[in-house]
Write a protein that holds these residues in place. Structure first.
Motif, PDB file in Angstrom:
ATOM      1  N   CYS A 210       0.818  -1.211   0.000  1.00  0.00           N
ATOM      2  CA  CYS A 210       0.000   0.000   0.000  1.00  0.00           C
ATOM      3  C   CYS A 210       0.854   1.264   0.000  1.00  0.00           C
ATOM      4  O   CYS A 210       2.045   1.229   0.324  1.00  0.00           O
ATOM      5  CB  CYS A 210      -1.029  -0.037   1.124  1.00  0.00           C
ATOM      6  SG  CYS A 210      -0.438   0.526   2.681  1.00  0.00           S
ATOM      7  N   LEU A 215      -1.970   7.059   2.529  1.00  0.00           N
ATOM      8  CA  LEU A 215      -2.643   6.710   3.786  1.00  0.00           C
ATOM      9  C   LEU A 215      -2.498   7.831   4.823  1.00  0.00           C
ATOM     10  O   LEU A 215      -3.460   8.236   5.480  1.00  0.00           O
ATOM     11  CB  LEU A 215      -1.975   5.429   4.288  1.00  0.00           C
ATOM     12  CG  LEU A 215      -2.723   4.462   5.154  1.00  0.00           C
ATOM     13  CD1 LEU A 215      -2.183   3.073   4.918  1.00  0.00           C
ATOM     14  CD2 LEU A 215      -2.575   4.809   6.581  1.00  0.00           C
ATOM     15  N   LEU A 216      -1.277   8.379   4.923  1.00  0.00           N
ATOM     16  CA  LEU A 216      -1.036   9.469   5.879  1.00  0.00           C
ATOM     17  C   LEU A 216      -1.780  10.737   5.465  1.00  0.00           C
ATOM     18  O   LEU A 216      -2.335  11.441   6.319  1.00  0.00           O
ATOM     19  CB  LEU A 216       0.465   9.765   5.955  1.00  0.00           C
ATOM     20  CG  LEU A 216       1.258   8.802   6.821  1.00  0.00           C
ATOM     21  CD1 LEU A 216       2.752   8.961   6.572  1.00  0.00           C
ATOM     22  CD2 LEU A 216       0.950   9.039   8.306  1.00  0.00           C
ATOM     23  N   ASN A 218      -4.551  10.934   3.856  1.00  0.00           N
ATOM     24  CA  ASN A 218      -5.972  10.767   4.199  1.00  0.00           C
ATOM     25  C   ASN A 218      -6.219  10.987   5.682  1.00  0.00           C
ATOM     26  O   ASN A 218      -7.182  11.639   6.075  1.00  0.00           O
ATOM     27  CB  ASN A 218      -6.464   9.366   3.813  1.00  0.00           C
ATOM     28  CG  ASN A 218      -6.536   9.216   2.314  1.00  0.00           C
ATOM     29  OD1 ASN A 218      -6.575  10.217   1.588  1.00  0.00           O
ATOM     30  ND2 ASN A 218      -6.526   7.980   1.828  1.00  0.00           N
ATOM     31  N   CYS A 219      -5.313  10.417   6.529  1.00  0.00           N
ATOM     32  CA  CYS A 219      -5.495  10.571   7.985  1.00  0.00           C
ATOM     33  C   CYS A 219      -5.386  12.042   8.373  1.00  0.00           C
ATOM     34  O   CYS A 219      -6.122  12.515   9.239  1.00  0.00           O
ATOM     35  CB  CYS A 219      -4.448   9.772   8.753  1.00  0.00           C
ATOM     36  SG  CYS A 219      -4.693   8.014   8.629  1.00  0.00           S
ATOM     37  N   ASP A 222      -8.534  13.924   7.396  1.00  0.00           N
ATOM     38  CA  ASP A 222      -9.645  13.663   8.324  1.00  0.00           C
ATOM     39  C   ASP A 222      -9.578  14.531   9.583  1.00  0.00           C
ATOM     40  O   ASP A 222     -10.595  14.749  10.232  1.00  0.00           O
ATOM     41  CB  ASP A 222      -9.635  12.190   8.763  1.00  0.00           C
ATOM     42  CG  ASP A 222     -10.085  11.282   7.638  1.00  0.00           C
ATOM     43  OD1 ASP A 222     -10.632  11.810   6.648  1.00  0.00           O
ATOM     44  OD2 ASP A 222      -9.862  10.054   7.743  1.00  0.00           O
ATOM     45  N   GLU A 249      -3.812  -2.081   5.720  1.00  0.00           N
ATOM     46  CA  GLU A 249      -4.177  -0.674   5.549  1.00  0.00           C
ATOM     47  C   GLU A 249      -5.222  -0.218   6.573  1.00  0.00           C
ATOM     48  O   GLU A 249      -5.107   0.845   7.172  1.00  0.00           O
ATOM     49  CB  GLU A 249      -4.702  -0.503   4.118  1.00  0.00           C
ATOM     50  CG  GLU A 249      -4.674   0.921   3.672  1.00  0.00           C
ATOM     51  CD  GLU A 249      -4.912   1.048   2.175  1.00  0.00           C
ATOM     52  OE1 GLU A 249      -4.518   0.135   1.417  1.00  0.00           O
ATOM     53  OE2 GLU A 249      -5.496   2.060   1.785  1.00  0.00           O
ATOM     54  N   LYS A 250      -6.224  -1.087   6.772  1.00  0.00           N
ATOM     55  CA  LYS A 250      -7.319  -0.708   7.671  1.00  0.00           C
ATOM     56  C   LYS A 250      -6.788  -0.525   9.111  1.00  0.00           C
ATOM     57  O   LYS A 250      -7.086   0.453   9.779  1.00  0.00           O
ATOM     58  CB  LYS A 250      -8.377  -1.821   7.618  1.00  0.00           C
ATOM     59  CG  LYS A 250      -9.621  -1.501   8.380  1.00  0.00           C
ATOM     60  CD  LYS A 250     -10.712  -2.523   8.113  1.00  0.00           C
ATOM     61  CE  LYS A 250     -11.698  -2.522   9.268  1.00  0.00           C
ATOM     62  NZ  LYS A 250     -11.904  -3.816   9.861  1.00  0.00           N
ATOM     63  N   THR A 253      -4.388   2.456   9.443  1.00  0.00           N
ATOM     64  CA  THR A 253      -5.126   3.722   9.406  1.00  0.00           C
ATOM     65  C   THR A 253      -5.607   4.067  10.810  1.00  0.00           C
ATOM     66  O   THR A 253      -5.563   5.216  11.237  1.00  0.00           O
ATOM     67  CB  THR A 253      -6.344   3.602   8.442  1.00  0.00           C
ATOM     68  OG1 THR A 253      -5.827   3.291   7.164  1.00  0.00           O
ATOM     69  CG2 THR A 253      -7.141   4.884   8.376  1.00  0.00           C
ATOM     70  N   ARG A 254      -6.033   3.053  11.556  1.00  0.00           N
ATOM     71  CA  ARG A 254      -6.496   3.294  12.932  1.00  0.00           C
ATOM     72  C   ARG A 254      -5.353   3.810  13.788  1.00  0.00           C
ATOM     73  O   ARG A 254      -5.531   4.681  14.625  1.00  0.00           O
ATOM     74  CB  ARG A 254      -7.010   1.990  13.559  1.00  0.00           C
ATOM     75  CG  ARG A 254      -8.141   1.404  12.803  1.00  0.00           C
ATOM     76  CD  ARG A 254      -8.616   0.165  13.460  1.00  0.00           C
ATOM     77  NE  ARG A 254      -9.302   0.480  14.703  1.00  0.00           N
ATOM     78  CZ  ARG A 254      -9.867  -0.411  15.476  1.00  0.00           C
ATOM     79  NH1 ARG A 254      -9.815  -1.668  15.146  1.00  0.00           N
ATOM     80  NH2 ARG A 254     -10.490  -0.059  16.556  1.00  0.00           N
ATOM     81  N   PHE A 256      -2.577   5.494  12.787  1.00  0.00           N
ATOM     82  CA  PHE A 256      -2.251   6.884  12.447  1.00  0.00           C
ATOM     83  C   PHE A 256      -3.371   7.815  12.913  1.00  0.00           C
ATOM     84  O   PHE A 256      -3.112   8.880  13.456  1.00  0.00           O
ATOM     85  CB  PHE A 256      -2.037   7.049  10.935  1.00  0.00           C
ATOM     86  CG  PHE A 256      -0.865   6.262  10.412  1.00  0.00           C
ATOM     87  CD1 PHE A 256       0.298   6.152  11.150  1.00  0.00           C
ATOM     88  CD2 PHE A 256      -0.914   5.628   9.180  1.00  0.00           C
ATOM     89  CE1 PHE A 256       1.392   5.424  10.679  1.00  0.00           C
ATOM     90  CE2 PHE A 256       0.165   4.895   8.698  1.00  0.00           C
ATOM     91  CZ  PHE A 256       1.315   4.791   9.457  1.00  0.00           C
ATOM     92  N   ALA A 257      -4.613   7.393  12.682  1.00  0.00           N
ATOM     93  CA  ALA A 257      -5.749   8.240  13.068  1.00  0.00           C
ATOM     94  C   ALA A 257      -5.702   8.490  14.572  1.00  0.00           C
ATOM     95  O   ALA A 257      -5.955   9.594  15.044  1.00  0.00           O
ATOM     96  CB  ALA A 257      -7.056   7.573  12.676  1.00  0.00           C
TER      97      ALA A 257
END
Ligand code: ADP
Length: 359
Positions: A210, A215-216, A218-219, A222, A249-250, A253-254, A256-257
Motif C-alpha cells: 500500500c 494513507l497518511l 488521508n489521515c 480527516d 491498511e485498515k 489507518t487506525r 495513524f488516526a
C-alpha cells in the motif's frame, strides 16, 4: 542470624536476599516461601535452590547445585529459566503446562556487594486463567451491547431522515447529538472488542502492498477540520518518495488516526503538529510531533496500558484504549512505537515499521 535475610534495599526499593557474613543462609525461611528461589554466584554457578523451585522445575537440587548454568542440559526447564535475562522485565514461561513468571535481580550482601544473581519463580497459572475468563466474559458482554445500540442507531437515522414522520425542528439538534453519542459509543465498543481480539491473537494482520504517503495524507485530511477549528497547524512532510509498503491498511489507518487524533486533541489552541515520514534502512519512520500538554516522566511508561489516562488528560475526552490498540497493531506488523515527551512542552510519537513482513 536470619533477621537480615530478606530486606529492602532503600536505594533501589528492591528485595535483597542478604547472606550472613559467615556465609550462613537461613534455608528453612527460603524453603517455606511460596515462590521458587534460585541463587547463582557471579561465575554463573548454581549455589542454592529452594523446595518450591525444585517442584516447579521438577529437578532435585542435589543434582544441579555446584554446576555452571551453561553446562546444564539445554532442554531442561532449569536451563530455560536460568538462561534468560529477566532483570529488566519479568518473563512468563510455560513449564509442564503451568505458567511461571520468572524475575531475576542481583544478589547483594548486606553492604551491597554483588554476590551473584537471584531468580524468583511465581506460579501464575490460576491468575492468568481467571484473567482470561474475565476478559472473555467482558468481550462477550461488550459484543452483546452492539445489537441494542444498532437498533437505536437505526431508529435515530430513520427519525432524522423523516421516515417516521415530520420532525419538529427543535428536536433536530437533539437527534444529531444522540446520533453522535451513539456513534462514539459504537466506536468505543469496537475498540474494546479489537483489543481483546488482538491480545488473544484472533485478528489476522492482512498485509497488502500500500501507498503509505496516501494513507497518511488521508489521515491528516480527516483531522484537518478539527485542527482548523482550534487554529492548530497540521503539516505533513515527506521529504523523499516512499516505497510501497506491506501493511494492513485498515489497521494501520487506525494507528495513524489515533496518534494524529491524540496530537490534535492534546494540543492547545494555536499550537502546531508536524508529521514526517522517512525511510531508514528497511523501516518506515513516521514521527508525529506536537506542541501539546506533554506527558510526565511518571506517566510515560504507562500510557500504552489499557484504560490508562494521565492526570493532565482528565479534561479531554477519551477511553485510554487508543494507544494500547495502536501498540498491539504496530507490534503485529513487527514494528514498535517510541515516545519522547516533556510535560507542558509537547510530544513526539514515532511509529517504526519494517516495510516488508519479517519471517
Ligand atoms: P485516550 O486518548 O482515549 O485518553 P490513548 O490510549 O490514546 O487514550 O492515550 C492514553 C493517554 O496517553 C492519554 O490519556 C494521555 O494521557 C496520553 N497521551 C497520548 N497521546 C498524547 C499526546 N499527544 N500528548 C499528551 N498526552 C498524550
Amino acid at each position: 542470624m536470619g533477621n537480615n535475610l530478606l530486606t529492602i534495599n532503600r536505594d533501589t526499593q528492591r528485595m535483597v536476599y542478604s547472606v550472613h557474613p559467615d556465609g550462613f543462609l537461613n534455608e528453612s525461611v527460603v524453603d517455606s516461601l511460596s515462590s521458587g528461589v534460585i541463587f547463582s554466584d557471579d561465575n554463573g554457578i548454581l549455589t542454592f535452590m529452594n523446595r518450591k523451585a525444585e517442584t516447579l522445575l521438577n529437578v532435585f537440587k542435589e543434582t544441579v547445585i555446584g554446576k555452571r548454568i551453561d553446562m546444564l542440559p539445554l532442554r531442561t526447564p532449569l536451563y530455560k529459566v536460568m538462561s534468560e535475562d529477566c532483570r529488566e522485565f519479568s518473563l512468563e514461561m510455560n513449564i509442564f503446562g503451568r505458567i511461571i513468571e520468572v524475575r531475576s535481580s542481583e544478589l547483594l550482601s548486606p553492604d551491597n556487594e554483588v554476590l551473584g544473581n537471584i531468580t524468583e519463580l511465581f506460579d501464575v497459572t490460576e491468575e492468568r486463567r481467571e484473567r482470561r475468563n474475565r476478559e472473555e466474559f467482558v468481550a462477550k458482554m461488550t459484543h452483546d451491547l452492539k445489537s441494542p445500540l444498532m437498533v437505536m442507531q437505526g431508529y435515530m437515522q430513520a427519525i432524522k431522515l423523516g421516515m417516521l414522520g415530520k420532525v419538529d425542528p427543535n428536536l433536530g439538534k437533539i437527534i444529531d447529538d444522540m446520533a453522535r453519542s451513539g456513534k462514539s459509543l459504537h466506536s468505543m465498543i469496537e475498540d474494546l472488542l479489537d483489543i481483546y481480539r488482538l491480545e488473544m491473537g484472533l485478528v489476522q494482520i492482512l498485509r497488502r502492498s500500500c501507498d503509505a504517503a496516501e494513507l497518511l495524507e488521508n489521515c491528516c485530511r480527516d483531522r484537518q477540520m478539527e485542527a482548523d477549528e482550534f487554529g492548530i497547524s497540521l503539516d505533513l512532510t515527506i521529504p523523499c518518495p516512499l516505497p510501497m509498503v506491506e501493511l494492513d491498511e485498515k489497521q494501520m489507518t487506525r494507528v495513524f488516526a489515533n496518534i494524529i487524533g491524540n496530537a490534535v486533541k492534546f494540543t492547545p489552541r494555536d499550537g502546531s503538529i508536524a508529521i514526517s515520514a522517512i525511510m531508514q534502512d528497511d523501516n518506515l519512520h513516521i514521527a508525529v510531533h506536537d506542541t501539546g500538554i506533554g506527558i510526565s516522566e511518571k506517566d510515560l511508561p504507562r500510557i500504552f496500558t489499557k484504560y490508562y489516562r494521565s492526570e493532565n488528560a482528565a479534561g479531554f475526552k477519551g477511553s485510554g484504549l487508543g494507544l494500547a490498540l495502536s501498540k498491539e497493531i504496530v507490534e503485529a506488523h513487527g514494528g514498535r512505537i517510541e515516545v519522547v515527551s516533556t510535560e507542558g512542552m509537547g510530544s513526539i510519537f514515532t511509529i517504526i515499521i519494517p516495510i516488508r513482513e519479517q519471517v
